[in-house]
Scaffold this motif. Structure first.
Motif, PDB file in Angstrom:
ATOM      1  N   LEU A  28       3.565   7.143   3.131  1.00  0.00           N
ATOM      2  CA  LEU A  28       3.786   5.925   3.903  1.00  0.00           C
ATOM      3  C   LEU A  28       3.568   4.706   3.028  1.00  0.00           C
ATOM      4  O   LEU A  28       2.541   4.600   2.354  1.00  0.00           O
ATOM      5  N   TYR A  50       0.187   5.182   1.223  1.00  0.00           N
ATOM      6  CA  TYR A  50      -0.720   6.117   1.886  1.00  0.00           C
ATOM      7  C   TYR A  50      -0.094   7.518   1.871  1.00  0.00           C
ATOM      8  O   TYR A  50       1.124   7.668   1.917  1.00  0.00           O
ATOM      9  N   ASN A  57      -3.204 -10.639   7.825  1.00  0.00           N
ATOM     10  CA  ASN A  57      -3.619  -9.418   7.120  1.00  0.00           C
ATOM     11  C   ASN A  57      -3.315  -8.141   7.892  1.00  0.00           C
ATOM     12  O   ASN A  57      -3.832  -7.078   7.540  1.00  0.00           O
ATOM     13  N   THR A  58      -2.543  -8.226   8.962  1.00  0.00           N
ATOM     14  CA  THR A  58      -2.154  -7.010   9.673  1.00  0.00           C
ATOM     15  C   THR A  58      -1.298  -6.142   8.754  1.00  0.00           C
ATOM     16  O   THR A  58      -0.392  -6.626   8.096  1.00  0.00           O
ATOM     17  N   ILE A  59      -1.612  -4.854   8.697  1.00  0.00           N
ATOM     18  CA  ILE A  59      -0.897  -3.926   7.830  1.00  0.00           C
ATOM     19  C   ILE A  59       0.228  -3.279   8.622  1.00  0.00           C
ATOM     20  O   ILE A  59      -0.019  -2.637   9.655  1.00  0.00           O
ATOM     21  N   TYR A  60       1.452  -3.445   8.148  1.00  0.00           N
ATOM     22  CA  TYR A  60       2.633  -2.891   8.797  1.00  0.00           C
ATOM     23  C   TYR A  60       3.154  -1.727   7.958  1.00  0.00           C
ATOM     24  O   TYR A  60       3.307  -1.849   6.744  1.00  0.00           O
ATOM     25  N   PHE A  61       3.454  -0.617   8.637  1.00  0.00           N
ATOM     26  CA  PHE A  61       3.884   0.600   7.958  1.00  0.00           C
ATOM     27  C   PHE A  61       5.388   0.811   8.061  1.00  0.00           C
ATOM     28  O   PHE A  61       6.029   0.422   9.043  1.00  0.00           O
ATOM     29  N   GLY A  62       5.929   1.475   7.039  1.00  0.00           N
ATOM     30  CA  GLY A  62       7.291   1.962   7.109  1.00  0.00           C
ATOM     31  C   GLY A  62       7.339   3.291   7.833  1.00  0.00           C
ATOM     32  O   GLY A  62       6.322   3.799   8.307  1.00  0.00           O
ATOM     33  N   PRO A 119       2.847   4.676  11.459  1.00  0.00           N
ATOM     34  CA  PRO A 119       1.894   4.075  12.399  1.00  0.00           C
ATOM     35  C   PRO A 119       2.335   2.662  12.798  1.00  0.00           C
ATOM     36  O   PRO A 119       2.795   1.887  11.962  1.00  0.00           O
ATOM     37  N   PHE A 165       1.098  -0.901  14.594  1.00  0.00           N
ATOM     38  CA  PHE A 165      -0.061  -1.705  14.966  1.00  0.00           C
ATOM     39  C   PHE A 165      -0.089  -1.950  16.473  1.00  0.00           C
ATOM     40  O   PHE A 165       0.927  -2.293  17.079  1.00  0.00           O
ATOM     41  N   TYR A 199      -3.861   2.074  15.807  1.00  0.00           N
ATOM     42  CA  TYR A 199      -2.451   2.308  15.530  1.00  0.00           C
ATOM     43  C   TYR A 199      -1.936   3.413  16.444  1.00  0.00           C
ATOM     44  O   TYR A 199      -2.653   4.346  16.777  1.00  0.00           O
ATOM     45  N   PHE A 249      -8.744   5.644   7.915  1.00  0.00           N
ATOM     46  CA  PHE A 249      -8.279   6.105   9.214  1.00  0.00           C
ATOM     47  C   PHE A 249      -9.155   7.233   9.759  1.00  0.00           C
ATOM     48  O   PHE A 249      -9.637   8.073   9.004  1.00  0.00           O
ATOM     49  N   TYR A 273     -11.690  -6.595   5.605  1.00  0.00           N
ATOM     50  CA  TYR A 273     -10.668  -7.238   6.422  1.00  0.00           C
ATOM     51  C   TYR A 273      -9.256  -6.829   6.011  1.00  0.00           C
ATOM     52  O   TYR A 273      -8.461  -7.621   5.534  1.00  0.00           O
ATOM     53  N   ASP A 295      -6.615  -1.321  -5.950  1.00  0.00           N
ATOM     54  CA  ASP A 295      -7.421  -0.117  -5.734  1.00  0.00           C
ATOM     55  C   ASP A 295      -6.532   1.099  -5.942  1.00  0.00           C
ATOM     56  O   ASP A 295      -5.521   1.243  -5.263  1.00  0.00           O
ATOM     57  N   TYR A 323       0.838  -1.193   0.000  1.00  0.00           N
ATOM     58  CA  TYR A 323       0.000   0.000   0.000  1.00  0.00           C
ATOM     59  C   TYR A 323       0.878   1.249   0.000  1.00  0.00           C
ATOM     60  O   TYR A 323       1.936   1.268   0.617  1.00  0.00           O
ATOM     61  N   TYR A 337     -13.924  -4.760  10.353  1.00  0.00           N
ATOM     62  CA  TYR A 337     -12.588  -4.974  10.911  1.00  0.00           C
ATOM     63  C   TYR A 337     -12.048  -3.627  11.351  1.00  0.00           C
ATOM     64  O   TYR A 337     -12.141  -2.643  10.612  1.00  0.00           O
ATOM     65  N   PRO A 368      -3.689   8.812   7.836  1.00  0.00           N
ATOM     66  CA  PRO A 368      -3.257   8.399   6.496  1.00  0.00           C
ATOM     67  C   PRO A 368      -4.437   8.131   5.573  1.00  0.00           C
ATOM     68  O   PRO A 368      -5.480   7.646   6.013  1.00  0.00           O
ATOM     69  N   LYS A 369      -4.245   8.445   4.286  1.00  0.00           N
ATOM     70  CA  LYS A 369      -5.267   8.207   3.272  1.00  0.00           C
ATOM     71  C   LYS A 369      -4.676   7.307   2.204  1.00  0.00           C
ATOM     72  O   LYS A 369      -3.593   7.578   1.683  1.00  0.00           O
ATOM     73  N   LEU A 370      -5.394   6.227   1.877  1.00  0.00           N
ATOM     74  CA  LEU A 370      -4.895   5.273   0.897  1.00  0.00           C
ATOM     75  C   LEU A 370      -4.821   5.898  -0.486  1.00  0.00           C
ATOM     76  O   LEU A 370      -5.783   6.498  -0.972  1.00  0.00           O
ATOM     77  N   GLN A 399      -3.251   0.412  -3.768  1.00  0.00           N
ATOM     78  CA  GLN A 399      -2.991  -0.889  -3.170  1.00  0.00           C
ATOM     79  C   GLN A 399      -2.652  -1.880  -4.267  1.00  0.00           C
ATOM     80  O   GLN A 399      -3.352  -1.971  -5.284  1.00  0.00           O
TER      81      GLN A 399
END
Lengths: 114, 112
Positions: free
Chosen positions: A91, A35, A101-106, B44, B46, B36, B102, B96, A56, A33, B32, A43-45, A48
């Motif tokens: 981001l 953002y 499916n946890t989203i991890y950010f830089g 951010p 988790f 953060y 956000f 999900y 998206d 992703y 879901y 943050p705004k997407l 993706q």
């Protein structure tokens, strides 16, 4: 496990110039992703990817923003030409079904357009 | 919806007290939710997530509560520490993890 890597961390450019940001997701993460986070906002997407395909990009300003993930791993986000309102933190994040499916950010790439 | 402006709500708590950060989410179809934590100059991080088939989930020192009737999410932090000082965002998704939206964010300040 290494996190999401982004570069450059900081960039200052003049309006109408171009800039490119690079992202290397967590190893094995198929979903990537981009953002945009403007100061004081969430943050705004922007876009993706699932592997190297776009899932998206409905909020990506396509007249000036472009992104690619050619080999399904690293990704580049480009802005050309930049406007003052593009000043923000960009981001990159990644996720994997195997990681729930946890989203991890830089840490983000901070852009200032002057 | 999206947040506007630079004036994020701020919660100030004394070190050792419990903190409760609230979030009103926008989409009744969201299934879901994630909290953060974002420290200055960082991305951010988790904290905890919850699916819509649950109303409570606990982690280490944190608890998330979900009230779907009033579209409200809260994050409880037990025994708040100075290292908890940050901006906290709730995020919602109808798929999900995909299309994560956000909220505006809340600044948590911990006084020693």
């Amino acid at each position: 496990e290494a996190g999401v890597a982004q570069s450059p961390r900081y960039k200052i450019i003049e309006k109408r110039q171009s800039v490119a940001f690079w992202c290397n997701p967590i190893s094995g993460h198929a979903t990537l992703y981009w953002y945009q986070q403007i100061l004081g906002q969430g943050p705004k997407l922007l876009i993706q990817f699932q592997n190297n395909g776009v899932v998206d990009d409905s909020q990506l300003p396509k007249d000036r923003f472009s992104a690619e993930r050619l080999k399904g791993v690293d990704s580049t986000l480009k802005i050309q030409p930049a406007k003052l309102e593009d000043s923000a933190v960009y981001l990159c994040a990644s996720s994997s079904r195997l990681s729930g499916n946890t989203i991890y950010f830089g840490e983000g790439s901070w852009l200032t357009v002057v | 919806g999206e947040s506007v402006g630079l004036h994020l709500p701020t919660l100030s708590v004394q070190e050792g007290d419990n903190s409760i950060i609230n979030c009103a989410y926008s989409n009744s179809a969201s299934d879901y939710f994630i909290w953060y934590k974002q420290e200055s100059g960082k991305g951010p991080q988790f904290i905890i997530d919850i699916r819509s088939n649950m109303d409570k989930r606990q982690g280490q020192r944190v608890t998330v509560l979900l009230n779907k009737t009033v579209k409200h999410l809260s994050l409880q932090i037990a025994a708040t520490q100075p290292g908890d000082s940050a901006v906290y965002f709730c995020a919602e998704s109808v798929e999900y993890g995909n299309k994560l939206v956000f909220g505006a964010g809340t600044i948590l300040r911990v006084k020693s």
